[in-house]
Design an enzyme around this catalytic site. Structure first.
Site, mmCIF file in Angstrom:
data_model
loop_
_atom_site.group_PDB
_atom_site.id
_atom_site.type_symbol
_atom_site.label_atom_id
_atom_site.label_comp_id
_atom_site.label_asym_id
_atom_site.label_seq_id
_atom_site.Cartn_x
_atom_site.Cartn_y
_atom_site.Cartn_z
ATOM 1 N N GLY A 146 10.836 14.767 -3.386
ATOM 2 C CA GLY A 146 9.692 14.996 -4.195
ATOM 3 C C GLY A 146 9.578 14.136 -5.114
ATOM 4 N N HIS A 198 22.244 6.056 0.127
ATOM 5 C CA HIS A 198 22.121 7.615 0.244
ATOM 6 C C HIS A 198 23.419 8.107 1.004
ATOM 7 C CE1 HIS A 198 20.309 11.271 0.675
ATOM 8 N NE2 HIS A 198 19.283 11.087 0.019
ATOM 9 N N ALA A 234 3.036 2.758 -5.328
ATOM 10 C CA ALA A 234 2.613 1.981 -6.650
ATOM 11 C C ALA A 234 1.233 1.069 -6.421
ATOM 12 C CB ALA A 234 3.791 0.882 -6.487
ATOM 13 N N ARG A 239 24.339 10.669 -6.659
ATOM 14 C CA ARG A 239 24.307 9.888 -5.254
ATOM 15 C C ARG A 239 25.379 8.746 -5.204
ATOM 16 N NH1 ARG A 239 18.343 8.564 -3.753
ATOM 17 N NH2 ARG A 239 18.045 10.847 -3.525
ATOM 18 N N GLU A 277 18.210 18.380 -6.935
ATOM 19 C CA GLU A 277 18.825 17.467 -6.225
ATOM 20 C C GLU A 277 19.852 16.745 -7.178
ATOM 21 O OE1 GLU A 277 16.343 14.270 -4.117
ATOM 22 O OE2 GLU A 277 14.803 15.763 -4.783
ATOM 23 N N SER A 295 1.011 -1.200 -0.116
ATOM 24 C CA SER A 295 -0.062 0.095 0.136
ATOM 25 C C SER A 295 0.983 1.198 -0.086
ATOM 26 C CB SER A 295 -0.817 -0.052 1.282
ATOM 27 O OG SER A 295 -0.267 -0.019 2.404
ATOM 28 N N HIS A 310 19.616 3.018 0.872
ATOM 29 C CA HIS A 310 18.481 3.509 0.831
ATOM 30 C C HIS A 310 17.569 3.156 -0.078
ATOM 31 C CE1 HIS A 310 16.302 7.447 0.504
ATOM 32 N NE2 HIS A 310 16.507 7.320 -1.004
ATOM 33 N N ARG A 343 19.922 5.149 -9.586
ATOM 34 C CA ARG A 343 19.039 5.772 -9.620
ATOM 35 C C ARG A 343 19.422 7.591 -9.682
ATOM 36 N NH1 ARG A 343 14.546 7.786 -6.039
ATOM 37 N NH2 ARG A 343 15.917 7.009 -4.311
ATOM 38 N N TYR A 399 7.789 8.023 3.735
ATOM 39 C CA TYR A 399 9.184 8.686 4.434
ATOM 40 C C TYR A 399 9.813 9.485 3.226
ATOM 41 C CZ TYR A 399 8.093 5.884 8.352
ATOM 42 O OH TYR A 399 7.313 5.357 9.186
HETATM 43 P P1 FAD Z 1 6.526 1.255 -0.673
HETATM 44 O O1 FAD Z 1 6.131 2.583 -0.425
HETATM 45 O O2 FAD Z 1 7.766 0.744 0.139
HETATM 46 O O3 FAD Z 1 5.542 0.097 -0.487
HETATM 47 C C1 FAD Z 1 5.655 -1.059 -0.207
HETATM 48 C C2 FAD Z 1 4.333 -1.764 0.562
HETATM 49 O O4 FAD Z 1 4.214 -3.196 0.738
HETATM 50 C C3 FAD Z 1 4.199 -1.382 2.045
HETATM 51 O O5 FAD Z 1 2.957 -1.041 2.345
HETATM 52 C C4 FAD Z 1 4.410 -2.685 2.824
HETATM 53 O O6 FAD Z 1 3.871 -2.861 4.060
HETATM 54 C C5 FAD Z 1 4.203 -3.822 1.678
HETATM 55 N N1 FAD Z 1 4.379 -5.238 1.917
HETATM 56 C C6 FAD Z 1 5.924 -5.524 1.885
HETATM 57 N N2 FAD Z 1 5.822 -6.770 1.713
HETATM 58 C C7 FAD Z 1 4.604 -7.508 2.008
HETATM 59 C C8 FAD Z 1 4.166 -8.544 2.242
HETATM 60 N N3 FAD Z 1 4.828 -9.521 2.256
HETATM 61 N N4 FAD Z 1 2.919 -8.775 2.457
HETATM 62 C C9 FAD Z 1 1.933 -7.469 2.395
HETATM 63 N N5 FAD Z 1 2.543 -6.293 2.366
HETATM 64 C C10 FAD Z 1 3.900 -6.121 2.047
HETATM 65 N N6 FAD Z 1 11.801 8.453 -3.888
HETATM 66 C C11 FAD Z 1 11.508 9.843 -4.668
HETATM 67 O O7 FAD Z 1 11.243 9.668 -6.075
HETATM 68 N N7 FAD Z 1 11.488 10.890 -4.057
HETATM 69 C C12 FAD Z 1 11.923 11.064 -2.874
HETATM 70 O O8 FAD Z 1 11.796 12.374 -2.443
HETATM 71 C C13 FAD Z 1 12.304 10.054 -1.980
HETATM 72 N N8 FAD Z 1 12.663 10.196 -0.695
HETATM 73 C C14 FAD Z 1 12.852 8.895 0.134
HETATM 74 C C15 FAD Z 1 13.003 9.248 1.470
HETATM 75 C C16 FAD Z 1 13.303 8.370 1.950
HETATM 76 C C17 FAD Z 1 13.440 8.204 3.599
HETATM 77 C C18 FAD Z 1 13.066 6.824 1.624
HETATM 78 C C19 FAD Z 1 13.168 5.537 2.433
HETATM 79 C C20 FAD Z 1 12.768 6.641 0.408
HETATM 80 C C21 FAD Z 1 12.469 7.638 -0.663
HETATM 81 N N9 FAD Z 1 12.610 7.660 -1.874
HETATM 82 C C22 FAD Z 1 12.201 8.666 -2.614
HETATM 83 C C23 FAD Z 1 12.203 6.333 -2.633
HETATM 84 C C24 FAD Z 1 10.636 6.012 -2.835
HETATM 85 O O9 FAD Z 1 10.052 6.513 -1.520
HETATM 86 C C25 FAD Z 1 10.410 4.744 -2.840
HETATM 87 O O10 FAD Z 1 10.992 4.077 -3.810
HETATM 88 C C26 FAD Z 1 8.816 4.498 -3.332
HETATM 89 O O11 FAD Z 1 7.934 5.244 -2.179
HETATM 90 C C27 FAD Z 1 8.528 2.988 -3.462
HETATM 91 O O12 FAD Z 1 7.237 2.897 -3.584
HETATM 92 P P2 FAD Z 1 6.672 1.377 -3.545
HETATM 93 O O13 FAD Z 1 4.983 1.429 -3.421
HETATM 94 O O14 FAD Z 1 7.006 0.801 -4.635
HETATM 95 O O15 FAD Z 1 7.013 0.888 -2.062
HETATM 96 C C1 SIN Z 2 15.846 12.579 -0.547
HETATM 97 O O1 SIN Z 2 15.105 13.373 -0.521
HETATM 98 O O2 SIN Z 2 17.222 12.845 -0.632
HETATM 99 C C2 SIN Z 2 15.495 11.290 -1.343
HETATM 100 C C3 SIN Z 2 15.283 11.517 -2.713
HETATM 101 C C4 SIN Z 2 15.133 10.262 -3.295
HETATM 102 O O3 SIN Z 2 15.390 9.029 -2.604
HETATM 103 O O4 SIN Z 2 14.765 10.136 -4.607
#
Ligand code: FAD
Ligand code: SIN
Length: 530
Positions: free
Chosen positions: A50, A241, A14, A288, A116, A11, A349, A384, A46
């Site tokens: 952006g 990171h 994606a 990075r 960035e 959730s 990261h 990335r 987290y």
């Molecule tokens: P996630 O948002 O991680 O969601 C994964 C979901 O899957 C979660 O709900 C989890 O509980 C669930 N899940 C996992 N395994 C299971 C399972 N076995 N059963 C059921 N549920 C499960 N990217 C940017 O582009 N810009 C940014 O500014 C940026 N800043 C970041 C800052 C931080 C601190 C971090 C950690 C990452 C950042 N990133 C950033 C990267 C970006 O946030 C992530 O790559 C992106 O949000 C991933 O989205 P997602 O939906 O693929 O996965």
């Molecule tokens: C950050 O805000 O430095 C994270 C950005 C990212 O992971 O894309």
């Protein structure tokens, strides 16, 4: 057994984006989202910096964003994917805003654009320094308005169901039919049968322990897909990171956004020297991989545990407006950004590789799709570009939605056996899970970190095999628990990272092996890595 048209595992941005789109278009189809913690817990929540999108037509262009992405990816991006993602950006952002996501505006009424590392222009839209939390809030609000979406928090996907699990009447061609799911509150395991399954399960940060990711990032989706025989690629490209807040205990790794360097902050070593210009002409705003490898080199040269981020010369009023969360968090740790340098160190990261998907988000297993950080789309190559991850998730969620809107959605009549836990009992030795987890994380940090070597990687395999054997014996005898499954998945992911590292003979982007230096062109000068 539960049945659904679309099973979405995860959730974050994606899973939620795909669910909203398909639910809006087909009110008669059912979408079930399972997620292993509370519904908003995810890497998405987290995200700070952006979403990278080309909006300022006077200064910026698709061509420039494409070029920056290709440079950051160090020759390993799929250029057609990069072009597709970058060009789709503005439309997908518009949609996200229509669902109620608030981004910051400047005084002229235009979206405020940050910068960035690796970006040649200002193009990162953001909500202060808590962009991810705002996106997650808006998407969950929309999900709750749609009657045909069921969201099940605290439900853990154990394994994907494929032909391997069927006892009779196996279809000729292997495919995915849903997943076995653990209800963490009742501790029961049930089957969710689905016409299409979407893995949106996020990253792997906890394989390293020292990470910017929350504890849910244990690579479950990648491990499940691997066990279902899906193709997994580019696992050696773990992104570190450069600037996680340093703590002596090495545990909590709060991120100090790259946007802070985009705002003008300097990196300094303990002697106060601004060292980044020695490594790259873009200095603090190099991509990075280069900044993290340079910090690692500085630390190895000096024996120090961390370097510093210096914001003391910046306009503090503006800083506090842009980065209120970072300011507050540092204050909580007795760091006054106005006068003190922030101690920082690189931390695991993001994973650039993962489940291989085509432009429609199809994996190599029929009926199994994947989106977001668990995938390898070809956008990131060897490293990335900052803020391209949220963008990638938005674009691919849309592509999968488009593909499934046109696909033939016939349900398959199958007899799926229940989860079989015969001969297992409640585990008595939880210490074994914690002990092996600590061992695994230490192994990955020490032997499979920013700078690798063939001998350390080979040793890592030997150690990992010992952990693997002990955990597999425990798994076979025990009733399922989330922590045991996560550990098993992290071991799978670690194997993939180490083996694919050993296969790569040239240093590229975020992958640096001292034994490959002679085969590689490297943009970092003055290296004395060991
Ligand atoms: P996630 O948002 O991680 O969601 C994964 C979901 O899957 C979660 O709900 C989890 O509980 C669930 N899940 C996992 N395994 C299971 C399972 N076995 N059963 C059921 N549920 C499960 N990217 C940017 O582009 N810009 C940014 O500014 C940026 N800043 C970041 C800052 C931080 C601190 C971090 C950690 C990452 C950042 N990133 C950033 C990267 C970006 O946030 C992530 O790559 C992106 O949000 C991933 O989205 P997602 O939906 O693929 O996965
Ligand atoms: C950050 O805000 O430095 C994270 C950005 C990212 O992971 O894309």
């Amino acid at each position: 057994m539960m049945t659904t048209n679309y099973l979405v595992i995860g959730s974050g941005i994606a899973g939620l984006t795909f669910s909203v789109k398909i639910a809006e278009k087909f009110p008669d189809r059912t979408i079930t989202i399972i997620t292993k913690a509370s519904e908003d817990e995810s890497n998405t929540k987290y995200a700070q910096g952006g979403v990278a999108v080309v909006l300022n037509a006077k200064k910026d262009s698709f061509k420039k964003h494409i070029k920056d992405t290709l440079i950051a990816g160090d020759g390993l991006c799929d250029a057609s994917v990069v072009e597709m993602v970058v060009k789709e950006g503005p439309k997908r952002l518009e949609e996200l805003m229509a669902w109620g996501t608030n981004f910051d505006f400047d005084t002229s009424g235009n979206l405020d654009l940050g910068k960035e590392g690796g970006h040649s222009e200002y193009r990162v839209v953001h909500h202060k320094d808590i962009t991810g939390a705002e996106i997650e809030r808006a998407l969950l609000t929309r999900v709750h308005q749609l009657q045909n979406i069921t969201i099940l928090p605290h439900h853990f996907a154990i394994d994907l169901i494929t032909n391997h699990h069927l006892t009779h009447k196996k279809p000729n061609k292997d495919a995915c039919y849903g997943a076995y799911v653990l209800d963490q509150k009742t501790e029961t395991i049930f089957t969710i049968k689905a016409d299409s399954t979407l893995l949106a399960s996020g990253g792997i940060g906890w394989v390293y322990g020292h990470t910017t990711n929350p504890v849910i990032a244990t690579g479950d989706g990648i491990a499940m897909a691997y066990r279902a025989k899906a193709k997994i690629l580019d696992m050696e490209f773990v992104q570190f990171h450069p600037t996680a807040l340093f703590h002596a205990d090495g545990k909590s790794s709060f991120l100090i956004s790259e946007a802070v360097r985009g705002f003008g902050a300097y990196l300094r070593n303990k002697a106060g020297e601004r060292f980044m210009p020695n490594y790259d002409e873009r200095a603090e705003l190099a991509s990075r991989d280069i900044v993290s490898q340079s910090i690692d080199n500085e630390l190895k040269k000096t024996g120090d545990t961390h370097v510093f981020l210096d914001c003391t010369h910046l306009d503090m009023m503006a800083f506090k407006k842009h980065f209120p969360n970072i300011y507050k968090k540092c204050k909580k740790h007795n760091i006054n950004i106005e006068t003190d340098w922030i101690p920082v160190v690189p931390a695991s990261h993001y994973l650039c590789g993962g489940i291989d998907v085509d432009k429609d988000g199809k994996t190599s297993v029929p009926n199994l799709f994947a989106c977001g950080e668990c995938t390898r789309t070809g956008l990131h190559g060897a490293n990335r570009l900052a803020s391209n991850s949220l963008l990638e998730a938005l674009v691919y969620a849309h592509n999968i939605f488009k593909y499934l809107s046109k696909a033939n959605n016939e349900s398959i009549d199958l007899n799926i056996p229940n989860w079989n836990d015969e001969g297992t009992s409640n585990p008595k030795e939880y210490v074994l899970i914690q002990h092996n987890l600590r061992q695994l994380q230490a192994l990955m940090r020490d032997y499979v970190g920013i700078v690798r070597s063939n001998s350390r990687l080979t040793k890592a395999i030997t150690h990992l095999d010992l952990i693997y054997n002990e955990v597999e014996d425990f798994y076979k005898a025990s009733k399922i628990s989330t922590s045991l499954c996560e550990l098993r998945n992290m071991i799978n992911v670690a194997h993939l990272i180490i083996n694919q590292s050993l296969d790569r003979k040239e240093n590229k982007g975020g992958y640096f092996n001292v034994d490959n230096v002679k085969n590689s062109e490297t943009s970092i000068k003055n290296r004395s890595f060991t």
